[in-house]
Design an enzyme around this catalytic site. Structure first.
Site, PDB file in Angstrom:
ATOM      1  N   ARG A  90       0.809  -1.221   0.000  1.00 16.67           N
ATOM      2  CA  ARG A  90       0.000   0.000   0.000  1.00 16.67           C
ATOM      3  C   ARG A  90       0.836   1.261   0.000  1.00 16.67           C
ATOM      4  O   ARG A  90       0.366   2.331  -0.382  1.00 16.67           O
ATOM      5  CB  ARG A  90      -0.943   0.004   1.210  1.00 16.67           C
ATOM      6  CG  ARG A  90      -2.135  -0.905   1.038  1.00 16.67           C
ATOM      7  CD  ARG A  90      -2.887  -1.107   2.329  1.00 16.67           C
ATOM      8  NE  ARG A  90      -3.285   0.144   2.973  1.00 16.67           N
ATOM      9  CZ  ARG A  90      -3.821   0.208   4.191  1.00 16.67           C
ATOM     10  NH1 ARG A  90      -4.001  -0.900   4.894  1.00 16.67           N
ATOM     11  NH2 ARG A  90      -4.165   1.361   4.711  1.00 16.67           N
ATOM     12  N   LYS A 108       1.959  -2.231   4.827  1.00 15.22           N
ATOM     13  CA  LYS A 108       1.625  -0.808   4.957  1.00 15.22           C
ATOM     14  C   LYS A 108       2.412  -0.203   6.116  1.00 15.22           C
ATOM     15  O   LYS A 108       2.338  -0.695   7.241  1.00 15.22           O
ATOM     16  CB  LYS A 108       0.110  -0.654   5.177  1.00 15.22           C
ATOM     17  CG  LYS A 108      -0.350   0.749   5.533  1.00 15.22           C
ATOM     18  CD  LYS A 108      -0.732   0.798   7.003  1.00 15.22           C
ATOM     19  CE  LYS A 108      -1.192   2.186   7.395  1.00 15.22           C
ATOM     20  NZ  LYS A 108      -1.463   2.260   8.858  1.00 15.22           N
ATOM     21  N   HIS A 120       2.837 -15.924   2.732  1.00 11.60           N
ATOM     22  CA  HIS A 120       1.494 -16.391   2.388  1.00 11.60           C
ATOM     23  C   HIS A 120       0.410 -15.688   3.216  1.00 11.60           C
ATOM     24  O   HIS A 120       0.328 -15.885   4.424  1.00 11.60           O
ATOM     25  CB  HIS A 120       1.342 -17.901   2.646  1.00 11.60           C
ATOM     26  CG  HIS A 120       2.440 -18.733   2.090  1.00 11.60           C
ATOM     27  ND1 HIS A 120       2.573 -19.012   0.747  1.00 11.60           N
ATOM     28  CD2 HIS A 120       3.463 -19.364   2.700  1.00 11.60           C
ATOM     29  CE1 HIS A 120       3.627 -19.782   0.561  1.00 11.60           C
ATOM     30  NE2 HIS A 120       4.195 -20.002   1.727  1.00 11.60           N
ATOM     31  N   TYR A 123      -0.916  -9.985   6.731  1.00 16.75           N
ATOM     32  CA  TYR A 123      -1.075  -8.531   6.791  1.00 16.75           C
ATOM     33  C   TYR A 123      -0.051  -8.009   7.784  1.00 16.75           C
ATOM     34  O   TYR A 123      -0.015  -8.441   8.945  1.00 16.75           O
ATOM     35  CB  TYR A 123      -2.475  -8.100   7.239  1.00 16.75           C
ATOM     36  CG  TYR A 123      -2.535  -6.610   7.487  1.00 16.75           C
ATOM     37  CD1 TYR A 123      -2.412  -5.712   6.428  1.00 16.75           C
ATOM     38  CD2 TYR A 123      -2.651  -6.093   8.773  1.00 16.75           C
ATOM     39  CE1 TYR A 123      -2.413  -4.345   6.640  1.00 16.75           C
ATOM     40  CE2 TYR A 123      -2.657  -4.723   8.998  1.00 16.75           C
ATOM     41  CZ  TYR A 123      -2.542  -3.854   7.929  1.00 16.75           C
ATOM     42  OH  TYR A 123      -2.534  -2.497   8.136  1.00 16.75           O
ATOM     43  N   ALA A 137       2.228 -18.764   7.422  1.00 18.89           N
ATOM     44  CA  ALA A 137       1.051 -18.543   6.574  1.00 18.89           C
ATOM     45  C   ALA A 137      -0.153 -18.088   7.394  1.00 18.89           C
ATOM     46  O   ALA A 137      -0.489 -18.679   8.422  1.00 18.89           O
ATOM     47  CB  ALA A 137       0.708 -19.830   5.823  1.00 18.89           C
ATOM     48  N   ASN A 143      -3.107  -3.752  14.144  1.00 16.96           N
ATOM     49  CA  ASN A 143      -2.432  -2.489  14.454  1.00 16.96           C
ATOM     50  C   ASN A 143      -3.329  -1.418  15.068  1.00 16.96           C
ATOM     51  O   ASN A 143      -2.867  -0.308  15.327  1.00 16.96           O
ATOM     52  CB  ASN A 143      -1.765  -1.928  13.192  1.00 16.96           C
ATOM     53  CG  ASN A 143      -2.741  -1.690  12.059  1.00 16.96           C
ATOM     54  OD1 ASN A 143      -3.840  -2.251  12.033  1.00 16.96           O
ATOM     55  ND2 ASN A 143      -2.357  -0.859  11.101  1.00 16.96           N
ATOM     56  N   SER A 155       4.805  -4.961  29.450  1.00 13.10           N
ATOM     57  CA  SER A 155       5.853  -5.933  29.743  1.00 13.10           C
ATOM     58  C   SER A 155       5.865  -6.232  31.230  1.00 13.10           C
ATOM     59  O   SER A 155       5.123  -5.624  32.013  1.00 13.10           O
ATOM     60  CB  SER A 155       7.220  -5.387  29.324  1.00 13.10           C
ATOM     61  OG  SER A 155       7.667  -4.400  30.228  1.00 13.10           O
TER      62      SER A 155
END
Length: 221
Positions: A90, A108, A120, A123, A137, A143, A155
């Site tokens: 993108r 992106k 595979h 995103y 895959a 996000n 953490s």
């Protein structure tokens, strides 16, 4: 918080973003400037080594980009990298050398170090993937939080406020993510760690660890 710092996650010799990343303490601090960094960096690349097929898109002459792949600006595709059928870049993507961007993968606002594999149906958004890291895959980075509040990094040492609405995952060098796993917003995975397939990961996974079914984390031996 030491295990979430750039210096403990990445060998910066394996990315064209070395100089840029070295100006930050934590990797997510670099996300906002990736687009401008790529444009500035691209303008310094040799036309003897890189093609420039459209504005702010640079492809190394040894890279293989399949005709059905989409490369949005700005982006840089490194040497010997393969961008396969129907990949959707993108924009704001710095992809290193010897990488694989596979079929139907979407990128992106990312930095992929050298030798990264997203082969595979992945995103990867608002994320940084370290040297030789591998997304199995169907594994993805999430996000944005469902309540749209700022992403935090959790953490064992406490919580770090990122001030970001969008942040995917920071994968250290040589991280292996199992198939169909979801890396929730603010995930940081230390060097040489493995994520079991179908995992739902959030927070910080220490280096040299295995994230097992049910979220149990054990040290590698």
């Amino acid at each position: 918080m030491e295990n979430t710092k750039i210096s403990n996650l990445y060998d910066l010799s394996h990315t064209l973003a070395k100089e840029y990343l070295s100006t930050f303490t934590y990797p997510w601090e670099a996300l906002k400037g990736i687009s401008d960094m790529i444009i500035s960096l691209g303008q310094t690349l040799s036309p003897d080594e890189y093609d420039n097929p459209s504005e702010n898109v640079w492809i190394h002459k040894t890279a293989k980009v399949f005709p059905s792949a989409y490369l949005g600006a700005p982006c840089i595709i490194g040497a010997n990298t393969e961008v396969r059928h129907c990949a959707f870049i993108r924009g704001s993507a710095l992809v290193g050398e010897n990488c694989v961007v596979g079929n139907s993968v979407e990128l992106k606002n990312v930095i992929l170090f050298d030798n990264v594999q997203t082969p595979h149906y992945n995103y990867v958004g608002d994320s940084i993937l370290g040297y030789k890291s591998h997304m199995g895959a169907g594994s993805i980075t999430s996000n944005v939080k469902s309540d749209k509040t700022d992403v935090v990094v959790k953490s064992a040492d406490g919580i770090i406020e990122t001030g970001l609405k969008k942040m995917g995952a920071m994968l250290g060098d040589c991280v292996e993510v199992g198939c169909n796993s979801v890396l929730n917003p603010g995930t940081v995975i230390g060097r040489n760690s493995n994520i079991y397939p179908t995992s739902c990961v959030r927070g910080v996974v220490p280096e040299n660890s295995i994230f097992k079914t049910g979220g149990e984390i054990v040290e590698k031996h």
